[in-house]
Scaffold this motif. Sequence first.
Motif, PDB file in Angstrom:
ATOM      1  N   ILE A  82       0.800  -1.231   0.000  1.00  0.00           N
ATOM      2  CA  ILE A  82       0.000   0.000   0.000  1.00  0.00           C
ATOM      3  C   ILE A  82       0.839   1.291   0.000  1.00  0.00           C
ATOM      4  CG2 ILE A  82      -0.388   0.146   2.500  1.00  0.00           C
ATOM      5  CD1 ILE A  82      -3.349   0.869   1.779  1.00  0.00           C
ATOM      6  N   ALA A 108       0.184   4.062  -2.863  1.00  0.00           N
ATOM      7  CA  ALA A 108      -0.220   5.407  -2.441  1.00  0.00           C
ATOM      8  C   ALA A 108       0.715   6.459  -3.043  1.00  0.00           C
ATOM      9  CB  ALA A 108      -0.235   5.503  -0.920  1.00  0.00           C
ATOM     10  N   THR A 125      -2.753   9.175   0.229  1.00  0.00           N
ATOM     11  CA  THR A 125      -2.222   8.524   1.418  1.00  0.00           C
ATOM     12  C   THR A 125      -2.717   7.080   1.495  1.00  0.00           C
ATOM     13  OG1 THR A 125      -4.083   9.132   2.814  1.00  0.00           O
ATOM     14  CG2 THR A 125      -2.252  10.719   2.676  1.00  0.00           C
ATOM     15  N   PRO A 126      -2.010   6.228   2.235  1.00  0.00           N
ATOM     16  CA  PRO A 126      -2.512   4.868   2.441  1.00  0.00           C
ATOM     17  C   PRO A 126      -3.921   4.850   3.043  1.00  0.00           C
ATOM     18  CG  PRO A 126      -0.216   4.956   3.061  1.00  0.00           C
ATOM     19  CD  PRO A 126      -0.660   6.375   2.793  1.00  0.00           C
ATOM     20  N   ARG A 127      -4.231   5.814   3.896  1.00  0.00           N
ATOM     21  CA  ARG A 127      -5.569   5.872   4.489  1.00  0.00           C
ATOM     22  C   ARG A 127      -6.643   6.076   3.428  1.00  0.00           C
ATOM     23  NH1 ARG A 127      -9.353   4.055   6.007  1.00  0.00           N
ATOM     24  NH2 ARG A 127     -11.004   5.156   7.036  1.00  0.00           N
ATOM     25  N   VAL A 128      -6.344   6.902   2.439  1.00  0.00           N
ATOM     26  CA  VAL A 128      -7.297   7.113   1.343  1.00  0.00           C
ATOM     27  C   VAL A 128      -7.526   5.799   0.600  1.00  0.00           C
ATOM     28  CG1 VAL A 128      -7.607   8.235  -0.915  1.00  0.00           C
ATOM     29  CG2 VAL A 128      -6.856   9.573   1.061  1.00  0.00           C
ATOM     30  N   ARG A 162      -7.213   2.808   1.790  1.00  0.00           N
ATOM     31  CA  ARG A 162      -8.004   1.927   2.667  1.00  0.00           C
ATOM     32  C   ARG A 162      -9.487   2.308   2.618  1.00  0.00           C
ATOM     33  NH1 ARG A 162      -3.390   2.750   5.951  1.00  0.00           N
ATOM     34  NH2 ARG A 162      -2.065   0.921   5.855  1.00  0.00           N
ATOM     35  N   TYR A 163      -9.761   3.593   2.558  1.00  0.00           N
ATOM     36  CA  TYR A 163     -11.145   4.046   2.431  1.00  0.00           C
ATOM     37  C   TYR A 163     -11.741   3.544   1.117  1.00  0.00           C
ATOM     38  CZ  TYR A 163     -15.172   7.067   1.766  1.00  0.00           C
ATOM     39  OH  TYR A 163     -16.438   7.540   1.515  1.00  0.00           O
ATOM     40  N   TRP A 164     -10.969   3.643   0.033  1.00  0.00           N
ATOM     41  CA  TRP A 164     -11.462   3.148  -1.251  1.00  0.00           C
ATOM     42  C   TRP A 164     -11.729   1.646  -1.187  1.00  0.00           C
ATOM     43  CZ3 TRP A 164      -7.592   6.007  -4.986  1.00  0.00           C
ATOM     44  CH2 TRP A 164      -7.864   7.382  -4.956  1.00  0.00           C
ATOM     45  N   GLU A 165     -10.896   0.915  -0.453  1.00  0.00           N
ATOM     46  CA  GLU A 165     -11.136  -0.520  -0.249  1.00  0.00           C
ATOM     47  C   GLU A 165     -12.447  -0.725   0.507  1.00  0.00           C
ATOM     48  OE1 GLU A 165      -7.873  -2.409   1.777  1.00  0.00           O
ATOM     49  OE2 GLU A 165      -6.439  -1.339   0.496  1.00  0.00           O
ATOM     50  N   GLU A 166     -12.642   0.031   1.583  1.00  0.00           N
ATOM     51  CA  GLU A 166     -13.874  -0.078   2.382  1.00  0.00           C
ATOM     52  C   GLU A 166     -15.102   0.206   1.522  1.00  0.00           C
ATOM     53  OE1 GLU A 166     -13.350   2.762   5.520  1.00  0.00           O
ATOM     54  OE2 GLU A 166     -11.681   1.644   6.403  1.00  0.00           O
TER      55      GLU A 166
END
Length: 99
Positions: free
Chosen positions: A16, A20, A26-29, A31-35
């Motif tokens: 990731i 990213a 960012t990696p958090r973004v 992860r949100y796209w994964e969610e």
Amino acid sequence: MIMSDPENDPDELMAIPRLAEQVGVTPRVLRYWEEQQLISPTSEHGRLRYSPRDLAIAALIRRLLDAGTGVEGIRMLKRIAERDVRRAAAAGDQAALDE
């Protein structure tokens, strides 16, 4: 913007942080796209990894978001694209699948 990495095999799965960096989020973004089920990484030895296809999809998502498309709109576009791929596969339409 997708940046090429000539030192690595283009078919190599990436973690990731690398995805990213290449997509410019960012990696958090990611992860949100994964969610939100916009991207779907592969699990390799218990770790999530991203393919060149995931990189292309993530870059497209970023461009769509930057252009003002919302997450629900992107989700709808994804469903339509997947439906078209299934139809082309069922019909044996290789030209449509290649596109």
